[in-house]
Write a protein that holds these residues in place. Structure first.
Motif, PDB file in Angstrom:
ATOM      1  N   GLY A 167     -20.722   2.977   2.586  1.00 42.05           N
ATOM      2  CA  GLY A 167     -19.557   2.428   1.905  1.00 42.05           C
ATOM      3  C   GLY A 167     -18.351   3.333   2.034  1.00 42.05           C
ATOM      4  O   GLY A 167     -18.129   3.971   3.049  1.00 42.05           O
ATOM      5  N   VAL A 168     -17.567   3.372   0.956  1.00 40.50           N
ATOM      6  CA  VAL A 168     -16.312   4.101   0.957  1.00 40.50           C
ATOM      7  C   VAL A 168     -16.223   4.892  -0.343  1.00 40.50           C
ATOM      8  O   VAL A 168     -16.995   4.663  -1.272  1.00 40.50           O
ATOM      9  CB  VAL A 168     -15.116   3.127   1.072  1.00 40.50           C
ATOM     10  N   PRO A 169     -15.268   5.828  -0.444  1.00 40.49           N
ATOM     11  CA  PRO A 169     -15.126   6.567  -1.706  1.00 40.49           C
ATOM     12  C   PRO A 169     -14.854   5.643  -2.877  1.00 40.49           C
ATOM     13  O   PRO A 169     -14.323   4.540  -2.719  1.00 40.49           O
ATOM     14  CB  PRO A 169     -13.943   7.501  -1.424  1.00 40.49           C
ATOM     15  N   TYR A 170     -15.183   6.120  -4.084  1.00 42.44           N
ATOM     16  CA  TYR A 170     -14.997   5.305  -5.276  1.00 42.44           C
ATOM     17  C   TYR A 170     -13.527   5.078  -5.585  1.00 42.44           C
ATOM     18  O   TYR A 170     -13.159   4.145  -6.275  1.00 42.44           O
ATOM     19  CB  TYR A 170     -15.687   5.963  -6.478  1.00 42.44           C
ATOM     20  N   GLY A 171     -12.659   5.925  -5.121  1.00 44.03           N
ATOM     21  CA  GLY A 171     -11.232   5.773  -5.320  1.00 44.03           C
ATOM     22  C   GLY A 171     -10.479   6.348  -4.145  1.00 44.03           C
ATOM     23  O   GLY A 171     -11.034   7.012  -3.278  1.00 44.03           O
ATOM     24  N   THR A 172      -9.177   6.084  -4.117  1.00 46.02           N
ATOM     25  CA  THR A 172      -8.366   6.510  -2.974  1.00 46.02           C
ATOM     26  C   THR A 172      -7.682   7.849  -3.208  1.00 46.02           C
ATOM     27  O   THR A 172      -7.277   8.515  -2.262  1.00 46.02           O
ATOM     28  CB  THR A 172      -7.290   5.456  -2.690  1.00 46.02           C
ATOM     29  N   GLU A 173      -7.546   8.263  -4.461  1.00 47.04           N
ATOM     30  CA  GLU A 173      -6.706   9.417  -4.782  1.00 47.04           C
ATOM     31  C   GLU A 173      -7.191  10.690  -4.112  1.00 47.04           C
ATOM     32  O   GLU A 173      -6.402  11.423  -3.502  1.00 47.04           O
ATOM     33  CB  GLU A 173      -6.672   9.606  -6.301  1.00 47.04           C
ATOM     34  N   GLU A 174      -8.482  10.969  -4.220  1.00 48.51           N
ATOM     35  CA  GLU A 174      -8.999  12.221  -3.680  1.00 48.51           C
ATOM     36  C   GLU A 174      -8.850  12.281  -2.159  1.00 48.51           C
ATOM     37  O   GLU A 174      -8.503  13.322  -1.593  1.00 48.51           O
ATOM     38  CB  GLU A 174     -10.470  12.391  -4.071  1.00 48.51           C
ATOM     39  N   LEU A 175      -9.126  11.158  -1.484  1.00 45.80           N
ATOM     40  CA  LEU A 175      -9.016  11.150  -0.029  1.00 45.80           C
ATOM     41  C   LEU A 175      -7.561  11.312   0.414  1.00 45.80           C
ATOM     42  O   LEU A 175      -7.272  11.997   1.404  1.00 45.80           O
ATOM     43  CB  LEU A 175      -9.607   9.862   0.547  1.00 45.80           C
TER      44      LEU A 175
ATOM     45  N   SER B 226     -15.587  -2.971   5.008  1.00 48.18           N
ATOM     46  CA  SER B 226     -15.240  -2.297   3.754  1.00 48.18           C
ATOM     47  C   SER B 226     -14.312  -1.121   4.010  1.00 48.18           C
ATOM     48  O   SER B 226     -13.393  -0.854   3.228  1.00 48.18           O
ATOM     49  CB  SER B 226     -16.505  -1.826   3.039  1.00 48.18           C
ATOM     50  N   GLN B 227     -14.518  -0.385   5.094  1.00 47.68           N
ATOM     51  CA  GLN B 227     -13.615   0.716   5.437  1.00 47.68           C
ATOM     52  C   GLN B 227     -12.226   0.188   5.812  1.00 47.68           C
ATOM     53  O   GLN B 227     -11.204   0.810   5.503  1.00 47.68           O
ATOM     54  CB  GLN B 227     -14.213   1.537   6.582  1.00 47.68           C
ATOM     55  N   TYR B 228     -12.196  -0.981   6.471  1.00 50.56           N
ATOM     56  CA  TYR B 228     -10.920  -1.594   6.863  1.00 50.56           C
ATOM     57  C   TYR B 228     -10.138  -2.019   5.616  1.00 50.56           C
ATOM     58  O   TYR B 228      -8.927  -1.770   5.509  1.00 50.56           O
ATOM     59  CB  TYR B 228     -11.199  -2.790   7.765  1.00 50.56           C
ATOM     60  N   VAL B 229     -10.839  -2.604   4.636  1.00 49.57           N
ATOM     61  CA  VAL B 229     -10.177  -2.990   3.385  1.00 49.57           C
ATOM     62  C   VAL B 229      -9.734  -1.741   2.619  1.00 49.57           C
ATOM     63  O   VAL B 229      -8.637  -1.694   2.049  1.00 49.57           O
ATOM     64  CB  VAL B 229     -11.128  -3.854   2.529  1.00 49.57           C
ATOM     65  N   PHE B 230     -10.609  -0.727   2.628  1.00 48.22           N
ATOM     66  CA  PHE B 230     -10.295   0.511   1.907  1.00 48.22           C
ATOM     67  C   PHE B 230      -9.046   1.176   2.490  1.00 48.22           C
ATOM     68  O   PHE B 230      -8.235   1.759   1.766  1.00 48.22           O
ATOM     69  CB  PHE B 230     -11.489   1.464   1.995  1.00 48.22           C
ATOM     70  N   LEU B 231      -8.859   1.063   3.800  1.00 46.63           N
ATOM     71  CA  LEU B 231      -7.676   1.617   4.446  1.00 46.63           C
ATOM     72  C   LEU B 231      -6.405   0.942   3.901  1.00 46.63           C
ATOM     73  O   LEU B 231      -5.402   1.599   3.634  1.00 46.63           O
ATOM     74  CB  LEU B 231      -7.798   1.434   5.959  1.00 46.63           C
ATOM     75  N   HIS B 232      -6.452  -0.388   3.756  1.00 47.92           N
ATOM     76  CA  HIS B 232      -5.322  -1.113   3.163  1.00 47.92           C
ATOM     77  C   HIS B 232      -5.090  -0.669   1.708  1.00 47.92           C
ATOM     78  O   HIS B 232      -3.940  -0.531   1.275  1.00 47.92           O
ATOM     79  CB  HIS B 232      -5.581  -2.628   3.206  1.00 47.92           C
ATOM     80  N   GLN B 233      -6.197  -0.440   0.983  1.00 53.29           N
ATOM     81  CA  GLN B 233      -6.057  -0.019  -0.409  1.00 53.29           C
ATOM     82  C   GLN B 233      -5.383   1.351  -0.509  1.00 53.29           C
ATOM     83  O   GLN B 233      -4.578   1.605  -1.411  1.00 53.29           O
ATOM     84  CB  GLN B 233      -7.437   0.038  -1.082  1.00 53.29           C
ATOM     85  N   CYS B 234      -5.690   2.242   0.429  1.00 53.08           N
ATOM     86  CA  CYS B 234      -5.054   3.563   0.452  1.00 53.08           C
ATOM     87  C   CYS B 234      -3.538   3.425   0.635  1.00 53.08           C
ATOM     88  O   CYS B 234      -2.749   4.140  -0.008  1.00 53.08           O
ATOM     89  CB  CYS B 234      -5.640   4.420   1.567  1.00 53.08           C
ATOM     90  N   ILE B 235      -3.122   2.500   1.512  1.00 51.34           N
ATOM     91  CA  ILE B 235      -1.686   2.280   1.719  1.00 51.34           C
ATOM     92  C   ILE B 235      -1.054   1.726   0.442  1.00 51.34           C
ATOM     93  O   ILE B 235       0.048   2.145   0.033  1.00 51.34           O
ATOM     94  CB  ILE B 235      -1.442   1.329   2.910  1.00 51.34           C
ATOM     95  N   MET B 236      -1.740   0.784  -0.202  1.00 56.10           N
ATOM     96  CA  MET B 236      -1.228   0.227  -1.458  1.00 56.10           C
ATOM     97  C   MET B 236      -1.042   1.319  -2.503  1.00 56.10           C
ATOM     98  O   MET B 236       0.013   1.417  -3.150  1.00 56.10           O
ATOM     99  CB  MET B 236      -2.206  -0.829  -1.999  1.00 56.10           C
ATOM    100  N   ASP B 237      -2.052   2.169  -2.691  1.00 55.86           N
ATOM    101  CA  ASP B 237      -1.974   3.211  -3.704  1.00 55.86           C
ATOM    102  C   ASP B 237      -0.945   4.265  -3.342  1.00 55.86           C
ATOM    103  O   ASP B 237      -0.302   4.856  -4.219  1.00 55.86           O
ATOM    104  CB  ASP B 237      -3.346   3.860  -3.900  1.00 55.86           C
TER     105      ASP B 237
END
Length: 899
Positions: A773-781, A852-863
């Motif tokens: 999967g991916v990290p639980y949140g985007t902040e740390e990454l 899931s990593q592809y979606v998580f990448l978009h979430q990182c941009i959003m955050d």
């Protein structure tokens, strides 16, 4: 009358003048070697005497005497001679008839006496005859100091055996020369008898390989001793004065050697016949060795015995094969490696010391280690079981320090009554002789318990549900709650979740699953209904609802149709087209784009990601499939393309230019800013460091842990501590290590042994990315990426930044894309996620490996947009609530699809 008287007197006088005087009555004599002294009484008052030496032609010698006793000495005589004399009384020219007598001068002493032979009870003395006179006899007198003398008559021989003496005794002697019963003054001398040997053999009271201590008893403290070593004719002299028990230490001997000794008793300068005995020195053995163990090797190390070069060593295997080691080595430590051994097997070796062809040995045993990961571990919420080998005991310790230790029966590990969801460090041990040897260790997580009493309450006026549960007993990290098709993660501290945006008076299937690391519990399920109170009763209301629903369906269908028309579609160009294939999304439009892509359970993301699946797959990977390179690939489906793979320098025939790594472009014109690599295998660690050195990389970014969920994801390729390690021709040293909650930063020094050149490399290790999967949140990454970007920008002359996970495509691609896209967002105020993923996949397959990593990448941009990262000259990170919920990642974990 007077005339007659006168005539008579005249006649008498005349008569007297004609008469002879009387002889002396007796002569007394005394003598020396050259003189004779005579003494006699005066006869009739006569004072005139004379003597004549018989047989001597000398004239008569006149003697005038005074006093009543006459003493006269005759000188210049010969020693030991009988002289005859005639002594005359003389009166008025007339002499007596003469008194005849003889006297003997004292004979001379012998000139010297020598010892012809001696033993313990006799001495044979020998001397030369005095003046070669055969008429001389001799008398011998001898005695011990403070004792009366003993007279020993002798014959005329010049040799005499004095017998019945005491051993080791000094005797005093007087030897007289005798002639005609006259003895000489006596020749005085002393000598000693031979001392006796010790009565009992010496005892060995202490010894080692090169030293021995003897002890013996003496009955005479006046004796001295000498100990002769016949092997070298070396003597040790001891003066004894302290008592009857003698102890002496001899060193400098050779091990395993027989020595013959003779112990002499000495009195004055006379030594005994000697007591002969022998002693054989010992040969010590090595009593301690050290084993360095691995799965297929045992390294045996031992120290030089007694730090003495005389010992040689023989190391023997149980099959009789031997290895020899010379003791003359300058090293004080010996080492030998046995390779190609079987894991978990006990091996026995005998180490001999050898001197003069003699051996003495000790047998030592050890066991090769095993690989815990190779066993199949059966894990429940309270037990851990596995079939193992090469172990006798198992120990399991949790994070609080509580431990369980049990013996292993029939090679079966059975750990029970454990704490649900807890992490246990399981160690397999082997009790060998008196040692407890660690065979391997493995970190295992138990299955967490399920939540209890899953239930719901009305919430949000019928448009939501409050999901409530009792937390599971034991340890867990997160509870995943699914309501219908929505998925939520709740921390271990929460027991309630409010779910909005539901339909009124609808039944929903609610499930809850607890997770501890990668382990998940059984799913608890409950059917819940939203509040039906707002439903309008009656047929009228029913028809009104039907109309509303129909209208809603119509609107929804129009919306779907419009969405399909507005969703990104591939252009007519081929997959080989890079940035023109997808257009960047402006910053101010990205939020709406994200919402549109998330509708209908992320349908937009799914379609776009599926469209990227075939990008680049037609390219050649011929180098990766060559026979000698196949074993260098961790996964058979992740192979670098020939057009973009990293080539290593080939220095000799044994080198290979292949490594499973690819160049990835960066932002703008940086065509080779990154190297995406797989995590090193044991056989490729040296190649990995060679690549870092040759490409002059100054940063390594690691986005995996070495072991995850019991599986090895990456070989530990840097030193475990601050001790330098050699990788091929490169020496790597950890200079510093700084651990944070989600990452560890290290500074490594690399030194080229050939050129002595030294470089510094920063090691960025992100540790909070789950195995699946991916990290639980985007902040740390995002923060972690900021550290990496800052280092890259401060190292303009550096080579490519090496990024790796396990396969080098999923987490690796996500991090590289995040770094490039945030740069693009900052500079262009727009971001092209799909375009850059497409560009990466043209360089390396499967980059950003899962949806899931592809979606998580978009979430990182959003955050990042929300925290205004791109609006600052330096990154500014703020705490925000986690928006993206990783439901897709958890579903993919269930299917085991992620690498």
């Amino acid at each position: 009358m007077e005339g007659v008287l006168t005539l008579v007197l005249l006649c008498a006088v005349f008569a007297l003048g004609q008469m002879k005087p009387a002889n002396v009555a007796n002569v007394k004599t005394s003598q020396t070697e050259t003189e004779l002294t005579f003494q006699w009484d005066i006869v009739d008052g006569n004072t005139n005497y004379s003597y004549k030496l018989m047989g001597d032609s000398a004239p008569i010698v006149l003697i005038n005497a005074t006093g009543q006793v006459v003493t006269y000495t005759v000188s210049s005589l010969s020693p030991g001679t009988n002289y005859s004399f005639t002594l005359y009384t003389v009166f008025n020219g007339s002499q007596s008839d003469g008194y005849n007598f003889s006297a003997v001068t004292v004979p001379s002493n012998v000139g010297s006496v020598s010892v012809f032979d001696r033993k313990e009870t006799y001495i044979i003395l020998q001397w030369e005859k005095v003046n070669n006179r055969s008429d001389y006899t001799y008398e011998l007198k001898y005695w011990i100091k403070d004792e009366p003398p003993t007279q020993s008559p002798t014959d005329s021989l010049e040799e005499h055996n004095v017998t019945s003496l005491s051993p080791g005794t000094e005797y005093f002697f007087t030897l007289y020369t005798v002639f005609d019963r006259v003895r000489s003054s006596g020749y005085n001398f002393s000598n000693v008898t031979v001392p006796s040997n010790i009565a009992n053999p010496p005892k060995v009271v202490d010894f080692n390989d090169t030293d021995v201590t003897f002890q013996w008893i003496t009955s005479n403290i006046a004796y001295n001793y000498s100990l002769e070593r016949s092997n070298t004719s070396r003597e040790y002299i001891y003066n004894i004065a302290e008592g009857i028990e003698v102890t002496r230490h001899i060193n400098g001997l050779n091990p395993a050697t027989n020595y013959n000794f003779t112990l002499y008793t000495e009195f004055f300068d006379v030594r005994s016949t000697g007591y002969k005995f022998s002693h054989t020195t010992s040969l010590s053995r090595v009593t301690g060795v050290d084993f360095t163990r691995s799965e297929t090797q045992l390294i045996i190390t031992w120290n030089k015995l007694n730090k003495n070069n005389i010992y040689n060593y023989i190391l023997s295997e149980s099959n009789g094969k031997e290895e020899s080691f010379s003791g003359s080595s300058e090293e004080n430590e010996f080492k030998h490696t046995y390779s190609s051994l079987t894991p978990g097997t006990v091996y026995s070796y005998t180490l001999y010391t050898e001197v003069n062809g003699q051996r003495n040995g000790s047998t030592f045993r050890s066991i090769t280690t095993i690989n815990c990961v190779s066993f199949k571990w059966d894990i429940t919420n309270s037990s851990i079981e596995a079939q193992v080998n090469g172990s006798t005991h198992v120990k399991a310790e949790n994070r609080t320090g509580n431990a369980i230790s049990l013996p292993i029966t029939d090679n079966r590990v059975k750990l029970q009554e454990l704490y649900p969801g807890e992490n246990y460090n399981v160690s397999l041990l082997y009790h060998l002789d008196t040692e407890e040897l660690l065979q391997c260790s493995h970190l295992l997580t138990l299955v967490p318990n399920s939540v209890g009493r899953l239930r719901c309450e009305y919430f949000s006026g019928g448009y939501g549900l409050a999901v409530i549960w009792d937390p599971p007993t034991g340890v867990f990290d997160v509870v995943q709650v699914d309501v219908g098709k929505q998925s939520f993660n709740s921390s271990s501290k929460e027991q309630k979740l409010n779910v909005k945006s539901l339909q009124v008076a609808q039944w929903y299937t609610v499930t809850a699953t607890s997770f501890s690391g990668a382990m998940r519990s059984k799913t608890a399920s409950s059917n819940c209904q939203t509040n039906p109170a707002g439903v309008i009763a009656g047929v009228l209301v029913f028809f009104l609802l039907v109309i509303i629903i129909c209208a809603a369906v119509f609107v929804w269908l129009r919306y779907r149709s419009g969405k399909r028309n507005n969703s990104p579609k591939p252009l007519v160009e081929s997959k080989g087209t890079k940035k023109n294939y997808y257009k960047p999304i402006p910053m101010d439009a990205f939020s709406e784009h994200f919402r549109n892509m998330s509708c209908d359970e992320n349908r937009g993301f799914s379609e776009e990601y599926e469209d990227l699946s075939s990008v680049g797959i037609e390219q050649s990977s011929a180098a990766a499939t060559v026979l000698e390179n196949k074993e260098k690939n961790r996964f058979s489906n992740v192979l670098p393309y020939d057009s973009s793979r990293v080539h290593l320098t080939v220095n000799d025939e044994e080198d290979s230019d292949y490594i499973n790594a690819s160049y990835i472009p960066g932002y703008g014109n940086a065509s080779k800013q990154y190297i995406a690599a797989q995590g090193p295998l044991p056989s490729t660690v040296n190649d990995f460091w060679r690549m870092v050195w040759e490409k002059r990389s100054q940063a390594i970014v690691m986005v995996t842990n070495c072991t995850e969920s019991g599986r090895v994801k990456c070989e530990q390729y840097w030193p475990l501590d601050y001790s330098p390690c050699l990788y091929g021709n490169l020496v790597v040293t950890v200079k510093s290590e700084d651990k944070a909650q989600s990452w560890t930063l290290r500074e490594l020094n690399i030194k080229n042994k050939s050129t002595s050149e030294t470089r510094t490399v920063k090691h960025f290790h992100f540790t909070a990315w789950p195995d699946h999967g991916v990290p639980y949140g985007t902040e740390e990454l995002i923060k972690f990426r900021g550290l990496v970007r800052q280092h890259i920008e401060n190292s303009y002359s550096a080579g490519p930044t090496v990024v790796h996970c396990s396969a080098g495509v999923g987490r690796t691609g996500t991090l590289i894309a995040l770094d490039v896209l945030l740069q693009q967002l900052h500079r262009e105020k727009a971001v092209g996620i799909a375009a850059f993923v497409q560009e990466m996949r043209l360089c390396r397959p499967l980059m950003v490996q899962t949806e899931s990593q592809y979606v998580f990448l978009h979430q990182c941009i959003m955050d990042s947009l929300k925290t205004k990262v791109v609006a600052q000259s330096e990154p500014l990170y703020e705490n925000t609530d986690m928006i993206y919920v990783n439901s897709i990642a958890l579903k993919q974990y269930e299917n085991g699809s992620n690498i």
